[in-house]
Scaffold this active site. Structure first.
Site, PDB file in Angstrom:
ATOM      1  N   GLN A  29       0.819  -1.297  -0.019  1.00 31.72           N
ATOM      2  CA  GLN A  29       0.036   0.000  -0.310  1.00 31.72           C
ATOM      3  C   GLN A  29       0.883   1.424   0.157  1.00 31.72           C
ATOM      4  O   GLN A  29       1.891   1.054   0.336  1.00 31.72           O
ATOM      5  CB  GLN A  29      -0.967  -0.088   1.358  1.00 31.72           C
ATOM      6  CG  GLN A  29      -0.159  -0.196   2.538  1.00 31.72           C
ATOM      7  CD  GLN A  29      -1.144  -0.845   3.296  1.00 31.72           C
ATOM      8  OE1 GLN A  29      -2.382  -1.065   3.437  1.00 31.72           O
ATOM      9  NE2 GLN A  29      -0.488  -1.510   4.800  1.00 31.72           N
ATOM     10  N   HIS A  60      -8.339   2.891  20.016  1.00 28.80           N
ATOM     11  CA  HIS A  60      -7.536   1.563  20.587  1.00 28.80           C
ATOM     12  C   HIS A  60      -8.179   1.175  21.876  1.00 28.80           C
ATOM     13  O   HIS A  60      -8.356   0.135  21.960  1.00 28.80           O
ATOM     14  CB  HIS A  60      -5.896   2.235  20.707  1.00 28.80           C
ATOM     15  CG  HIS A  60      -5.424   2.234  19.339  1.00 28.80           C
ATOM     16  ND1 HIS A  60      -4.767   3.577  18.983  1.00 28.80           N
ATOM     17  CD2 HIS A  60      -5.159   1.492  18.375  1.00 28.80           C
ATOM     18  CE1 HIS A  60      -4.305   3.321  17.619  1.00 28.80           C
ATOM     19  NE2 HIS A  60      -4.681   2.127  17.153  1.00 28.80           N
ATOM     20  N   ASP A 135      -0.071 -12.358   6.372  1.00 29.60           N
ATOM     21  CA  ASP A 135      -1.337 -12.159   6.113  1.00 29.60           C
ATOM     22  C   ASP A 135      -2.221 -12.697   7.174  1.00 29.60           C
ATOM     23  O   ASP A 135      -2.161 -14.018   7.277  1.00 29.60           O
ATOM     24  CB  ASP A 135      -1.852 -12.864   4.847  1.00 29.60           C
ATOM     25  CG  ASP A 135      -3.214 -12.510   4.269  1.00 29.60           C
ATOM     26  OD1 ASP A 135      -4.162 -12.066   5.261  1.00 29.60           O
ATOM     27  OD2 ASP A 135      -3.574 -12.903   3.220  1.00 29.60           O
ATOM     28  N   GLY A 136      -3.203 -11.926   7.953  1.00 29.29           N
ATOM     29  CA  GLY A 136      -3.817 -12.498   8.989  1.00 29.29           C
ATOM     30  C   GLY A 136      -5.064 -13.881   8.580  1.00 29.29           C
ATOM     31  O   GLY A 136      -4.979 -14.968   9.452  1.00 29.29           O
ATOM     32  N   ASP A 153      -8.010  -5.396  14.073  1.00 30.21           N
ATOM     33  CA  ASP A 153      -7.738  -3.826  13.921  1.00 30.21           C
ATOM     34  C   ASP A 153      -7.225  -3.811  12.382  1.00 30.21           C
ATOM     35  O   ASP A 153      -6.119  -3.491  11.969  1.00 30.21           O
ATOM     36  CB  ASP A 153      -6.498  -3.618  14.795  1.00 30.21           C
ATOM     37  CG  ASP A 153      -6.207  -2.244  14.889  1.00 30.21           C
ATOM     38  OD1 ASP A 153      -6.728  -1.465  14.102  1.00 30.21           O
ATOM     39  OD2 ASP A 153      -5.382  -1.842  15.716  1.00 30.21           O
ATOM     40  N   ASP A 156      -9.723  -0.522   5.950  1.00 31.20           N
ATOM     41  CA  ASP A 156     -11.355  -0.991   5.255  1.00 31.20           C
ATOM     42  C   ASP A 156     -11.136  -1.991   4.418  1.00 31.20           C
ATOM     43  O   ASP A 156     -10.079  -2.562   3.792  1.00 31.20           O
ATOM     44  CB  ASP A 156     -11.264   0.154   4.144  1.00 31.20           C
ATOM     45  CG  ASP A 156     -11.793   1.539   5.163  1.00 31.20           C
ATOM     46  OD1 ASP A 156     -12.095   1.518   6.220  1.00 31.20           O
ATOM     47  OD2 ASP A 156     -11.482   2.698   4.610  1.00 31.20           O
ATOM     48  N   PRO A 160      -5.638  -5.047   1.088  1.00 26.20           N
ATOM     49  CA  PRO A 160      -5.280  -6.317   1.531  1.00 26.20           C
ATOM     50  C   PRO A 160      -6.114  -6.771   2.600  1.00 26.20           C
ATOM     51  O   PRO A 160      -6.062  -7.999   3.093  1.00 26.20           O
ATOM     52  CB  PRO A 160      -3.789  -5.875   2.296  1.00 26.20           C
ATOM     53  CG  PRO A 160      -3.752  -4.446   2.189  1.00 26.20           C
ATOM     54  CD  PRO A 160      -4.661  -3.974   1.102  1.00 26.20           C
TER      55      PRO A 160
HETATM   56  N1  SAM Z   1      -7.433   2.203  12.880  1.00 25.98           N
HETATM   57  C1  SAM Z   1      -7.661   1.700  11.674  1.00 25.98           C
HETATM   58  C2  SAM Z   1      -8.747   2.050  10.921  1.00 25.98           C
HETATM   59  O1  SAM Z   1      -9.732   1.549  11.085  1.00 25.98           O
HETATM   60  O2  SAM Z   1      -8.499   2.771   9.937  1.00 25.98           O
HETATM   61  C3  SAM Z   1      -6.873   0.441  11.391  1.00 25.98           C
HETATM   62  C4  SAM Z   1      -5.311   0.638  11.446  1.00 25.98           C
HETATM   63  S1  SAM Z   1      -4.216  -0.481  11.290  1.00 25.98           S
HETATM   64  C5  SAM Z   1      -2.830   0.441  11.068  1.00 25.98           C
HETATM   65  C6  SAM Z   1      -4.729  -1.235   9.926  1.00 25.98           C
HETATM   66  C7  SAM Z   1      -3.738  -2.375   9.417  1.00 25.98           C
HETATM   67  O3  SAM Z   1      -4.117  -3.505   9.012  1.00 25.98           O
HETATM   68  C8  SAM Z   1      -2.648  -1.644   8.268  1.00 25.98           C
HETATM   69  O4  SAM Z   1      -1.495  -1.353   8.911  1.00 25.98           O
HETATM   70  C9  SAM Z   1      -2.695  -2.967   7.299  1.00 25.98           C
HETATM   71  O5  SAM Z   1      -1.434  -3.092   6.762  1.00 25.98           O
HETATM   72  C10 SAM Z   1      -3.176  -4.185   8.212  1.00 25.98           C
HETATM   73  N2  SAM Z   1      -3.690  -5.007   7.294  1.00 25.98           N
HETATM   74  C11 SAM Z   1      -4.601  -5.066   6.213  1.00 25.98           C
HETATM   75  N3  SAM Z   1      -4.669  -6.304   5.652  1.00 25.98           N
HETATM   76  C12 SAM Z   1      -4.257  -7.048   6.468  1.00 25.98           C
HETATM   77  C13 SAM Z   1      -4.046  -8.577   6.238  1.00 25.98           C
HETATM   78  N4  SAM Z   1      -4.652  -9.255   5.354  1.00 25.98           N
HETATM   79  N5  SAM Z   1      -3.444  -9.278   7.463  1.00 25.98           N
HETATM   80  C14 SAM Z   1      -2.716  -8.460   8.383  1.00 25.98           C
HETATM   81  N6  SAM Z   1      -2.973  -7.059   8.437  1.00 25.98           N
HETATM   82  C15 SAM Z   1      -3.555  -6.455   7.552  1.00 25.98           C
END
Ligand code: SAM
Length: 276
Positions: A29, A60, A135-136, A153, A156, A160
């Site tokens: 990203q 948080h 990847d979660g 957490d 959108d 990813p």
């Molecule tokens: N508070 C935030 C919001 O709602 O806008 C979320 C913040 S946190 C930084 C979101 C994180 O999810 C990002 O750093 C992103 O890289 C991570 N993310 C996105 N897809 C993911 C996936 N498939 N597995 C693990 N992490 C992921």
């Protein structure tokens, strides 16, 4: 003078005045780190505000504490996404927590947060924390009946994180919880992202026996109205008892408090109508 606008829909956006901007293109990203006049440092991923120094505590605290105080003994916690570290910081305020796993897909988010957002990321090096850059969705394929609390957490449901708002993923989350386990997820804005909100909440409702949706006011998120959904197969998360209020007293928080907790699931009518 630089102004940055986050387009929250095609027709509306949040605009902030910026002192300085740093741009990084990661494998997953576009990362923007903005130093803003009103909100301090702001982390933006693919054009969407993720967190700011000034209002991050609200998101948080509200993602973490309801699930952690409802669990009778939350020793093992998993945070998926959350590379800025704010959720991990809140989780570690609970003395019962022995182990926190953070599964973040993008290493750059962790690096940028450690370097530029120290008040948010300051617990990422805590010895109780293990970080998995993965990847979660795949991560959960190998984890069964292990965690007490799982916190989603995520950014959108585009890019990813898209697959992590679907029923198949929530099934994996359920499978990764051990008995008595509870999960909580950020479930978007019921006002400006009605469809994202409805879809995420309804998918969670299909998977778990007990669930509840609650809101928080977050100034830099779409419409300032943000939602979270907590769910479990074993614990009726909509009920409260005195023990939870005792735990809450000892938490050092700025937004979450007993009054919010005891009326957690009081939703405006239009919001409950969306997820009936
Ligand atoms: N508070 C935030 C919001 O709602 O806008 C979320 C913040 S946190 C930084 C979101 C994180 O999810 C990002 O750093 C992103 O890289 C991570 N993310 C996105 N897809 C993911 C996936 N498939 N597995 C693990 N992490 C992921």
């Amino acid at each position: 003078m630089i102004w940055f606008t986050e387009y929250q829909t095609k027709n509306t956006g949040l605009t902030v005045k910026v002192k300085e901007a740093k741009h990084i293109q990661s494998k997953y990203q576009e990362i923007l780190l903005l130093d803003t006049y009103e909100y301090g440092k702001m982390l933006v991923l693919d054009g969407a505000v993720q967190t700011t120094e000034r209002d991050e505590f609200i998101y948080h605290e509200m993602l973490s504490h309801p699930a952690l105080i409802k669990h009778r003994n939350p020793e093992r916690v998993l945070v998926i996404g959350g590379g800025d570290g704010g959720t991990v910081r809140e989780v570690l305020k609970h003395p019962e927590v022995k182990q926190v796993h953070l599964c973040e897909i993008d290493e750059e988010v962790i690096k940028v947060s450690k370097e530029h957002l120290p008040t948010i990321s300051n617990q990422l090096d805590n010895p109780k924390v293990s970080i998995f850059v993965e990847d979660g969705n795949k991560f959960l394929d190998e984890r069964k009946s292990y965690y007490d609390v799982i916190l989603l957490d995520l950014s959108d449901p585009v890019g990813p994180a898209e697959a992590l708002f679907k029923r198949a993923f929530y099934e994996k989350v359920k499978g990764a919880l051990r008995e008595g386990g509870i999960m909580a997820a950020q479930t978007e804005s019921p006002f400006l992202q009605e469809l994202y909100f409805k879809t995420a909440v309804k998918e969670i409702q299909k998977v778990f026996k007990y669930y509840g949706t609650y809101l928080a006011f977050i100034p830099t998120y779409p419409a300032g109205m943000w939602s979270f959904t907590i769910a479990s197969d074993d614990v009726d998360v909509t009920k409260t008892d005195g023990k939870e209020l005792e735990k809450l007293k000892n938490l050092n928080t700025k937004y979450f408090c007993d009054k919010i907790y005891t009326s957690l699931f009081s939703l405006p009518k239009f919001v409950s109508d969306l997820i009936k």
